[in-house]
Scaffold this motif. Structure first.
Motif, PDB file in Angstrom:
ATOM      1  N   LEU A 102      -9.016   1.463  -3.718  1.00  0.00           N
ATOM      2  CA  LEU A 102      -8.127   0.468  -4.309  1.00  0.00           C
ATOM      3  C   LEU A 102      -7.152   1.132  -5.281  1.00  0.00           C
ATOM      4  O   LEU A 102      -5.960   0.770  -5.344  1.00  0.00           O
ATOM      5  CB  LEU A 102      -8.933  -0.607  -5.037  1.00  0.00           C
ATOM      6  CG  LEU A 102      -9.732  -1.579  -4.167  1.00  0.00           C
ATOM      7  CD1 LEU A 102     -10.577  -2.502  -5.046  1.00  0.00           C
ATOM      8  CD2 LEU A 102      -8.803  -2.409  -3.282  1.00  0.00           C
ATOM      9  N   GLY A 103      -7.664   2.108  -6.039  1.00  0.00           N
ATOM     10  CA  GLY A 103      -6.810   2.832  -6.969  1.00  0.00           C
ATOM     11  C   GLY A 103      -5.718   3.596  -6.241  1.00  0.00           C
ATOM     12  O   GLY A 103      -4.566   3.640  -6.686  1.00  0.00           O
ATOM     13  N   THR A 104      -6.064   4.181  -5.096  1.00  0.00           N
ATOM     14  CA  THR A 104      -5.070   4.925  -4.316  1.00  0.00           C
ATOM     15  C   THR A 104      -4.014   3.985  -3.751  1.00  0.00           C
ATOM     16  O   THR A 104      -2.819   4.297  -3.766  1.00  0.00           O
ATOM     17  CB  THR A 104      -5.756   5.691  -3.170  1.00  0.00           C
ATOM     18  OG1 THR A 104      -6.735   6.576  -3.718  1.00  0.00           O
ATOM     19  CG2 THR A 104      -4.741   6.499  -2.371  1.00  0.00           C
ATOM     20  N   ILE A 105      -4.446   2.808  -3.269  1.00  0.00           N
ATOM     21  CA  ILE A 105      -3.483   1.830  -2.750  1.00  0.00           C
ATOM     22  C   ILE A 105      -2.555   1.360  -3.860  1.00  0.00           C
ATOM     23  O   ILE A 105      -1.329   1.312  -3.700  1.00  0.00           O
ATOM     24  CB  ILE A 105      -4.222   0.627  -2.111  1.00  0.00           C
ATOM     25  CG1 ILE A 105      -4.895   1.044  -0.802  1.00  0.00           C
ATOM     26  CG2 ILE A 105      -3.254  -0.535  -1.857  1.00  0.00           C
ATOM     27  CD1 ILE A 105      -5.860   0.028  -0.258  1.00  0.00           C
ATOM     28  N   ALA A 106      -3.127   1.016  -5.025  1.00  0.00           N
ATOM     29  CA  ALA A 106      -2.305   0.584  -6.151  1.00  0.00           C
ATOM     30  C   ALA A 106      -1.366   1.701  -6.588  1.00  0.00           C
ATOM     31  O   ALA A 106      -0.199   1.463  -6.921  1.00  0.00           O
ATOM     32  CB  ALA A 106      -3.191   0.146  -7.319  1.00  0.00           C
ATOM     33  N   ALA A 107      -1.865   2.938  -6.560  1.00  0.00           N
ATOM     34  CA  ALA A 107      -1.051   4.084  -6.981  1.00  0.00           C
ATOM     35  C   ALA A 107       0.076   4.367  -6.006  1.00  0.00           C
ATOM     36  O   ALA A 107       1.111   4.919  -6.387  1.00  0.00           O
ATOM     37  CB  ALA A 107      -1.936   5.322  -7.124  1.00  0.00           C
ATOM     38  N   THR A 108      -0.109   3.972  -4.735  1.00  0.00           N
ATOM     39  CA  THR A 108       0.908   4.241  -3.722  1.00  0.00           C
ATOM     40  C   THR A 108       2.243   3.608  -4.085  1.00  0.00           C
ATOM     41  O   THR A 108       3.305   4.187  -3.836  1.00  0.00           O
ATOM     42  CB  THR A 108       0.436   3.724  -2.349  1.00  0.00           C
ATOM     43  OG1 THR A 108      -0.800   4.349  -2.028  1.00  0.00           O
ATOM     44  CG2 THR A 108       1.440   4.046  -1.265  1.00  0.00           C
ATOM     45  N   ALA A 109       2.203   2.428  -4.685  1.00  0.00           N
ATOM     46  CA  ALA A 109       3.446   1.783  -5.131  1.00  0.00           C
ATOM     47  C   ALA A 109       4.139   2.641  -6.171  1.00  0.00           C
ATOM     48  O   ALA A 109       5.373   2.738  -6.210  1.00  0.00           O
ATOM     49  CB  ALA A 109       3.141   0.407  -5.710  1.00  0.00           C
ATOM     50  N   PHE A 110       3.338   3.300  -7.013  1.00  0.00           N
ATOM     51  CA  PHE A 110       3.898   4.152  -8.047  1.00  0.00           C
ATOM     52  C   PHE A 110       4.360   5.492  -7.493  1.00  0.00           C
ATOM     53  O   PHE A 110       5.173   6.176  -8.097  1.00  0.00           O
ATOM     54  CB  PHE A 110       2.861   4.365  -9.165  1.00  0.00           C
ATOM     55  CG  PHE A 110       2.439   3.102  -9.853  1.00  0.00           C
ATOM     56  CD1 PHE A 110       3.306   2.430 -10.710  1.00  0.00           C
ATOM     57  CD2 PHE A 110       1.179   2.570  -9.649  1.00  0.00           C
ATOM     58  CE1 PHE A 110       2.915   1.269 -11.350  1.00  0.00           C
ATOM     59  CE2 PHE A 110       0.784   1.397 -10.291  1.00  0.00           C
ATOM     60  CZ  PHE A 110       1.660   0.748 -11.140  1.00  0.00           C
TER      61      PHE A 110
END
Length: 425
Positions: free
Chosen positions: A47-55
Motif C-alpha cells: 500500500l505504501g508503494t502504491i501511495a508513493a507511486t503518485a509521488f
C-alpha cells in the motif's frame, strides 16, 4: 503574445480546478487505502508503494515540465495533464490488483505533477505583484480537494457506493478544467517576459540560498503530505473516525490559505515557515501520544502548522530568487514530492516490521491482517496497529524539529540581508 488578451481571473480559476483534481486523488486514495488492502490482499508495504507511486510520477512530471514549460508553453503542458488525468482515473476505476493500481496511480501522479509544473509559474506570472499570497490562494485547493475527497468517501460509504464510484467522481472536475484551459489564451512565463537568460536561470538554482530551500523542501513536504496521506491508516485503531482527523487538518489548511494575505504581509515568509515548523512538530507530538478526542486537537494544531508550508516555500523562492523562474519553482515541487515518495515507501516497510514485532513469534502477517473480526488473530493485529501507528508518527516528528532549527537560521539570514540592502543599493 499580447498580454491584453489574457483573462487572469479565468486562468486562475481554471488552475484551481485542475489542482482540485490533483487533491481529490489524494483525499479519495487516503480514504480507500485500507479497503484496497483488504480487497486485493495488500500489506502495508505494498500500500505504501502504491501511495508513493503518485509521488514518484509527480516529481518526474514537475521537473521535466519545469525545464520545457518555457519552450512549449503552459497551455500544452496542461493539455497533457488533462489527458493523463483521464487515463489514470479510468484505469483506477477498473483496477484489479497491485500492478493495475500501481500503473494508474503513477499516471495520476504524472498528471498531478504536470498541473503543478504549468500552474505554479502561471499564477506567479499573472500575479507577479503578489506572488506568495496568490500561490497560497491557489494552493488552498489542495487541502480543499482533500476535504472534499474524504467527505465523498464518507458520504458514498453511507450510501453503499463502492470505491470505484468514488474515484470516478474525479472525471467531472477533470472535464471542466480541460474545457476551460482549451478556450483561454496564455501568457509567456515571467522569466521569458522579463528577458532573463537560460544561463542566469541555471546560475540562480545553484546559489546557496536556493540549495538550502531545496533541501528544506524535503522536510516540509514529508511533514505535510506523508502524514495527511497516511493518517487514516496510522491512527485507525487510536480513534473511531481517523478519516475525520484528515478532514480537520485539511479544513484548517483551506481556511488558513484563504486568509494568507494579512499573515504573509504581517510576518516575513521566513517567519511564517518557522512558526509553521513549530506548530507542525507540536501537532505530530500530540498525535503520537494522545488518544480519543484529544487527537482532534492534535489534528487542529498540525493543520495550522503545515498550512503555509508548500505555497510559502514556492513563494519565497519566486520572490527572493526570481531569476530561478519556472525551473526553480518546479525543482522545489519535484524535490518535495520525490522526498515524500521515498519516505512513504520506506515507512510502509517500517510499519509492517513494527506490527510483525508486536505479533506472536512466527505469525503470518497476511493471515493476521485477513483474520475475521472478533478472532484472536484480528484482535492481536489491531493491538499491533495501535502500537505501530504512533511509533511511525514519532519517527516523522524528527523532521519538523530539524526544520525549526533550519528556519531559525533562515530568519536570521534574511534579517541580515534586509539590513544590508540599503547599504548595497
Amino acid at each position: 503574445m499580447e498580454q491584453k488578451n489574457i483573462n487572469r481571473t479565468s486562468l486562475f480559476w481554471a488552475s484551481c480546478m485542475s489542482l482540485l483534481v490533483t487533491s481529490l486523488s489524494f483525499g479519495i486514495r487516503a480514504g480507500i487505502l485500507n479497503r484496497l488492502g483488504v480487497e486485493f490482499s495488500l500489506n502495508a508495504q505494498q500500500l505504501g508503494t502504491i501511495a508513493a507511486t503518485a509521488f514518484w510520477g509527480f516529481p518526474l512530471a514537475v521537473v521535466i515540465g519545469g525545464f520545457v514549460v518555457d519552450i512549449i508553453g503552459m497551455k500544452r503542458l496542461l493539455v497533457i495533464a488533462f489527458l493523463f488525468h483521464l487515463l489514470g482515473i479510468g484505469l483506477t476505476v477498473f483496477a484489479n490488483g497491485y500492478w493495475s493500481l500501481f500503473l494508474s496511480t503513477l499516471l495520476i501522479g504524472i498528471a498531478n505533477g504536470t498541473v503543478e509544473a504549468a500552474c505554479n509559474p502561471l499564477v506567479a506570472t499573472i500575479y507577479s505583484e503578489n506572488k506568495t499570497t496568490k500561490l497560497n490562494h491557489f494552493h488552498l485547493w489542495f487541502p480543499g480537494g482533500i476535504v472534499i475527497g474524504t467527505l465523498i468517501v464518507m458520504l458514498f460509504d453511507r450510501m453503499g457506493l463502492g470505491w470505484q464510484v468514488q474515484v470516478a467522481t474525479m472525471f467531472l472536475p477533470t472535464l471542466v478544467y480541460g474545457y476551460m484551459f482549451l478556450k483561454l489564451d496564455f501568457p509567456v512565463t515571467e522569466r521569458v517576459a522579463s528577458g532573463v537568460s537560460t544561463g542566469d536561470m541555471y546560475k540562480a538554482v545553484l546559489t546557496p540560498l536556493f540549495i538550502f530551500m531545496f533541501i528544506c523542501m524535503f522536510g516540509t513536504a514529508i511533514t505535510e503530505l506523508f502524514t495527511n496521506q497516511w493518517v487514516g491508516l496510522l491512527l485507525s485503531k487510536a480513534t473511531s473516525n481517523s478519516l475525520l482527523l484528515l478532514t480537520i487538518t485539511t479544513g484548517i489548511m483551506v481556511i488558513g490559505r484563504g486568509f494568507a494575505e494579512p499573515i504573509v504581509h504581517r510576518f516575513s515568509p521566513a517567519g511564517v515557515l518557522l512558526a509553521s515548523a513549530i506548530l507542525a512538530a507540536l501537532g505530530l507530538y500530540l498525535m503520537s501520544t494522545v488518544t480519543g478526542n484529544m487527537l482532534l486537537v492534535a489534528a487542529l494544531l498540525f493543520g495550522i502548522g503545515v498550512c503555509y508550508f508548500w505555497p510559502t516555500m514556492l513563494g519565497f523562492v519566486s520572490e527572493n530568487i526570481p531569476k530561478s523562474g519556472a525551473v526553480g519553482m518546479n525543482l522545489m515541487g519535484g524535490a518535495g514530492m520525490f522526498a515524500v515518495s521515498v519516505y512513504t515507501a520506506f515507512m510502509g516497510g517500517v510499519y509492517d516490521n513494527i506490527i510483525s514485532k508486536n505479533l506472536p513469534s512466527g505469525a503470518d502477517l497476511k493471515a493476521y491482517q485477513a483474520a475475521g473480526a472478533g478472532s484472536t488473530e484480528a484482535t492481536a493485529f489491531a493491538n499491533a496497529q495501535l502500537v505501530a501507528g504512533p511509533e511511525v508518527i514519532r519517527t516523522t516528528l524528527v523532521i519538523p524539529i530539524v526544520l525549526v532549527v533550519a528556519f531559525i537560521g533562515l530568519v536570521i539570514y534574511m534579517r541580515g540581508r534586509k539590513a544590508q540592502a540599503p547599504a548595497t543599493a
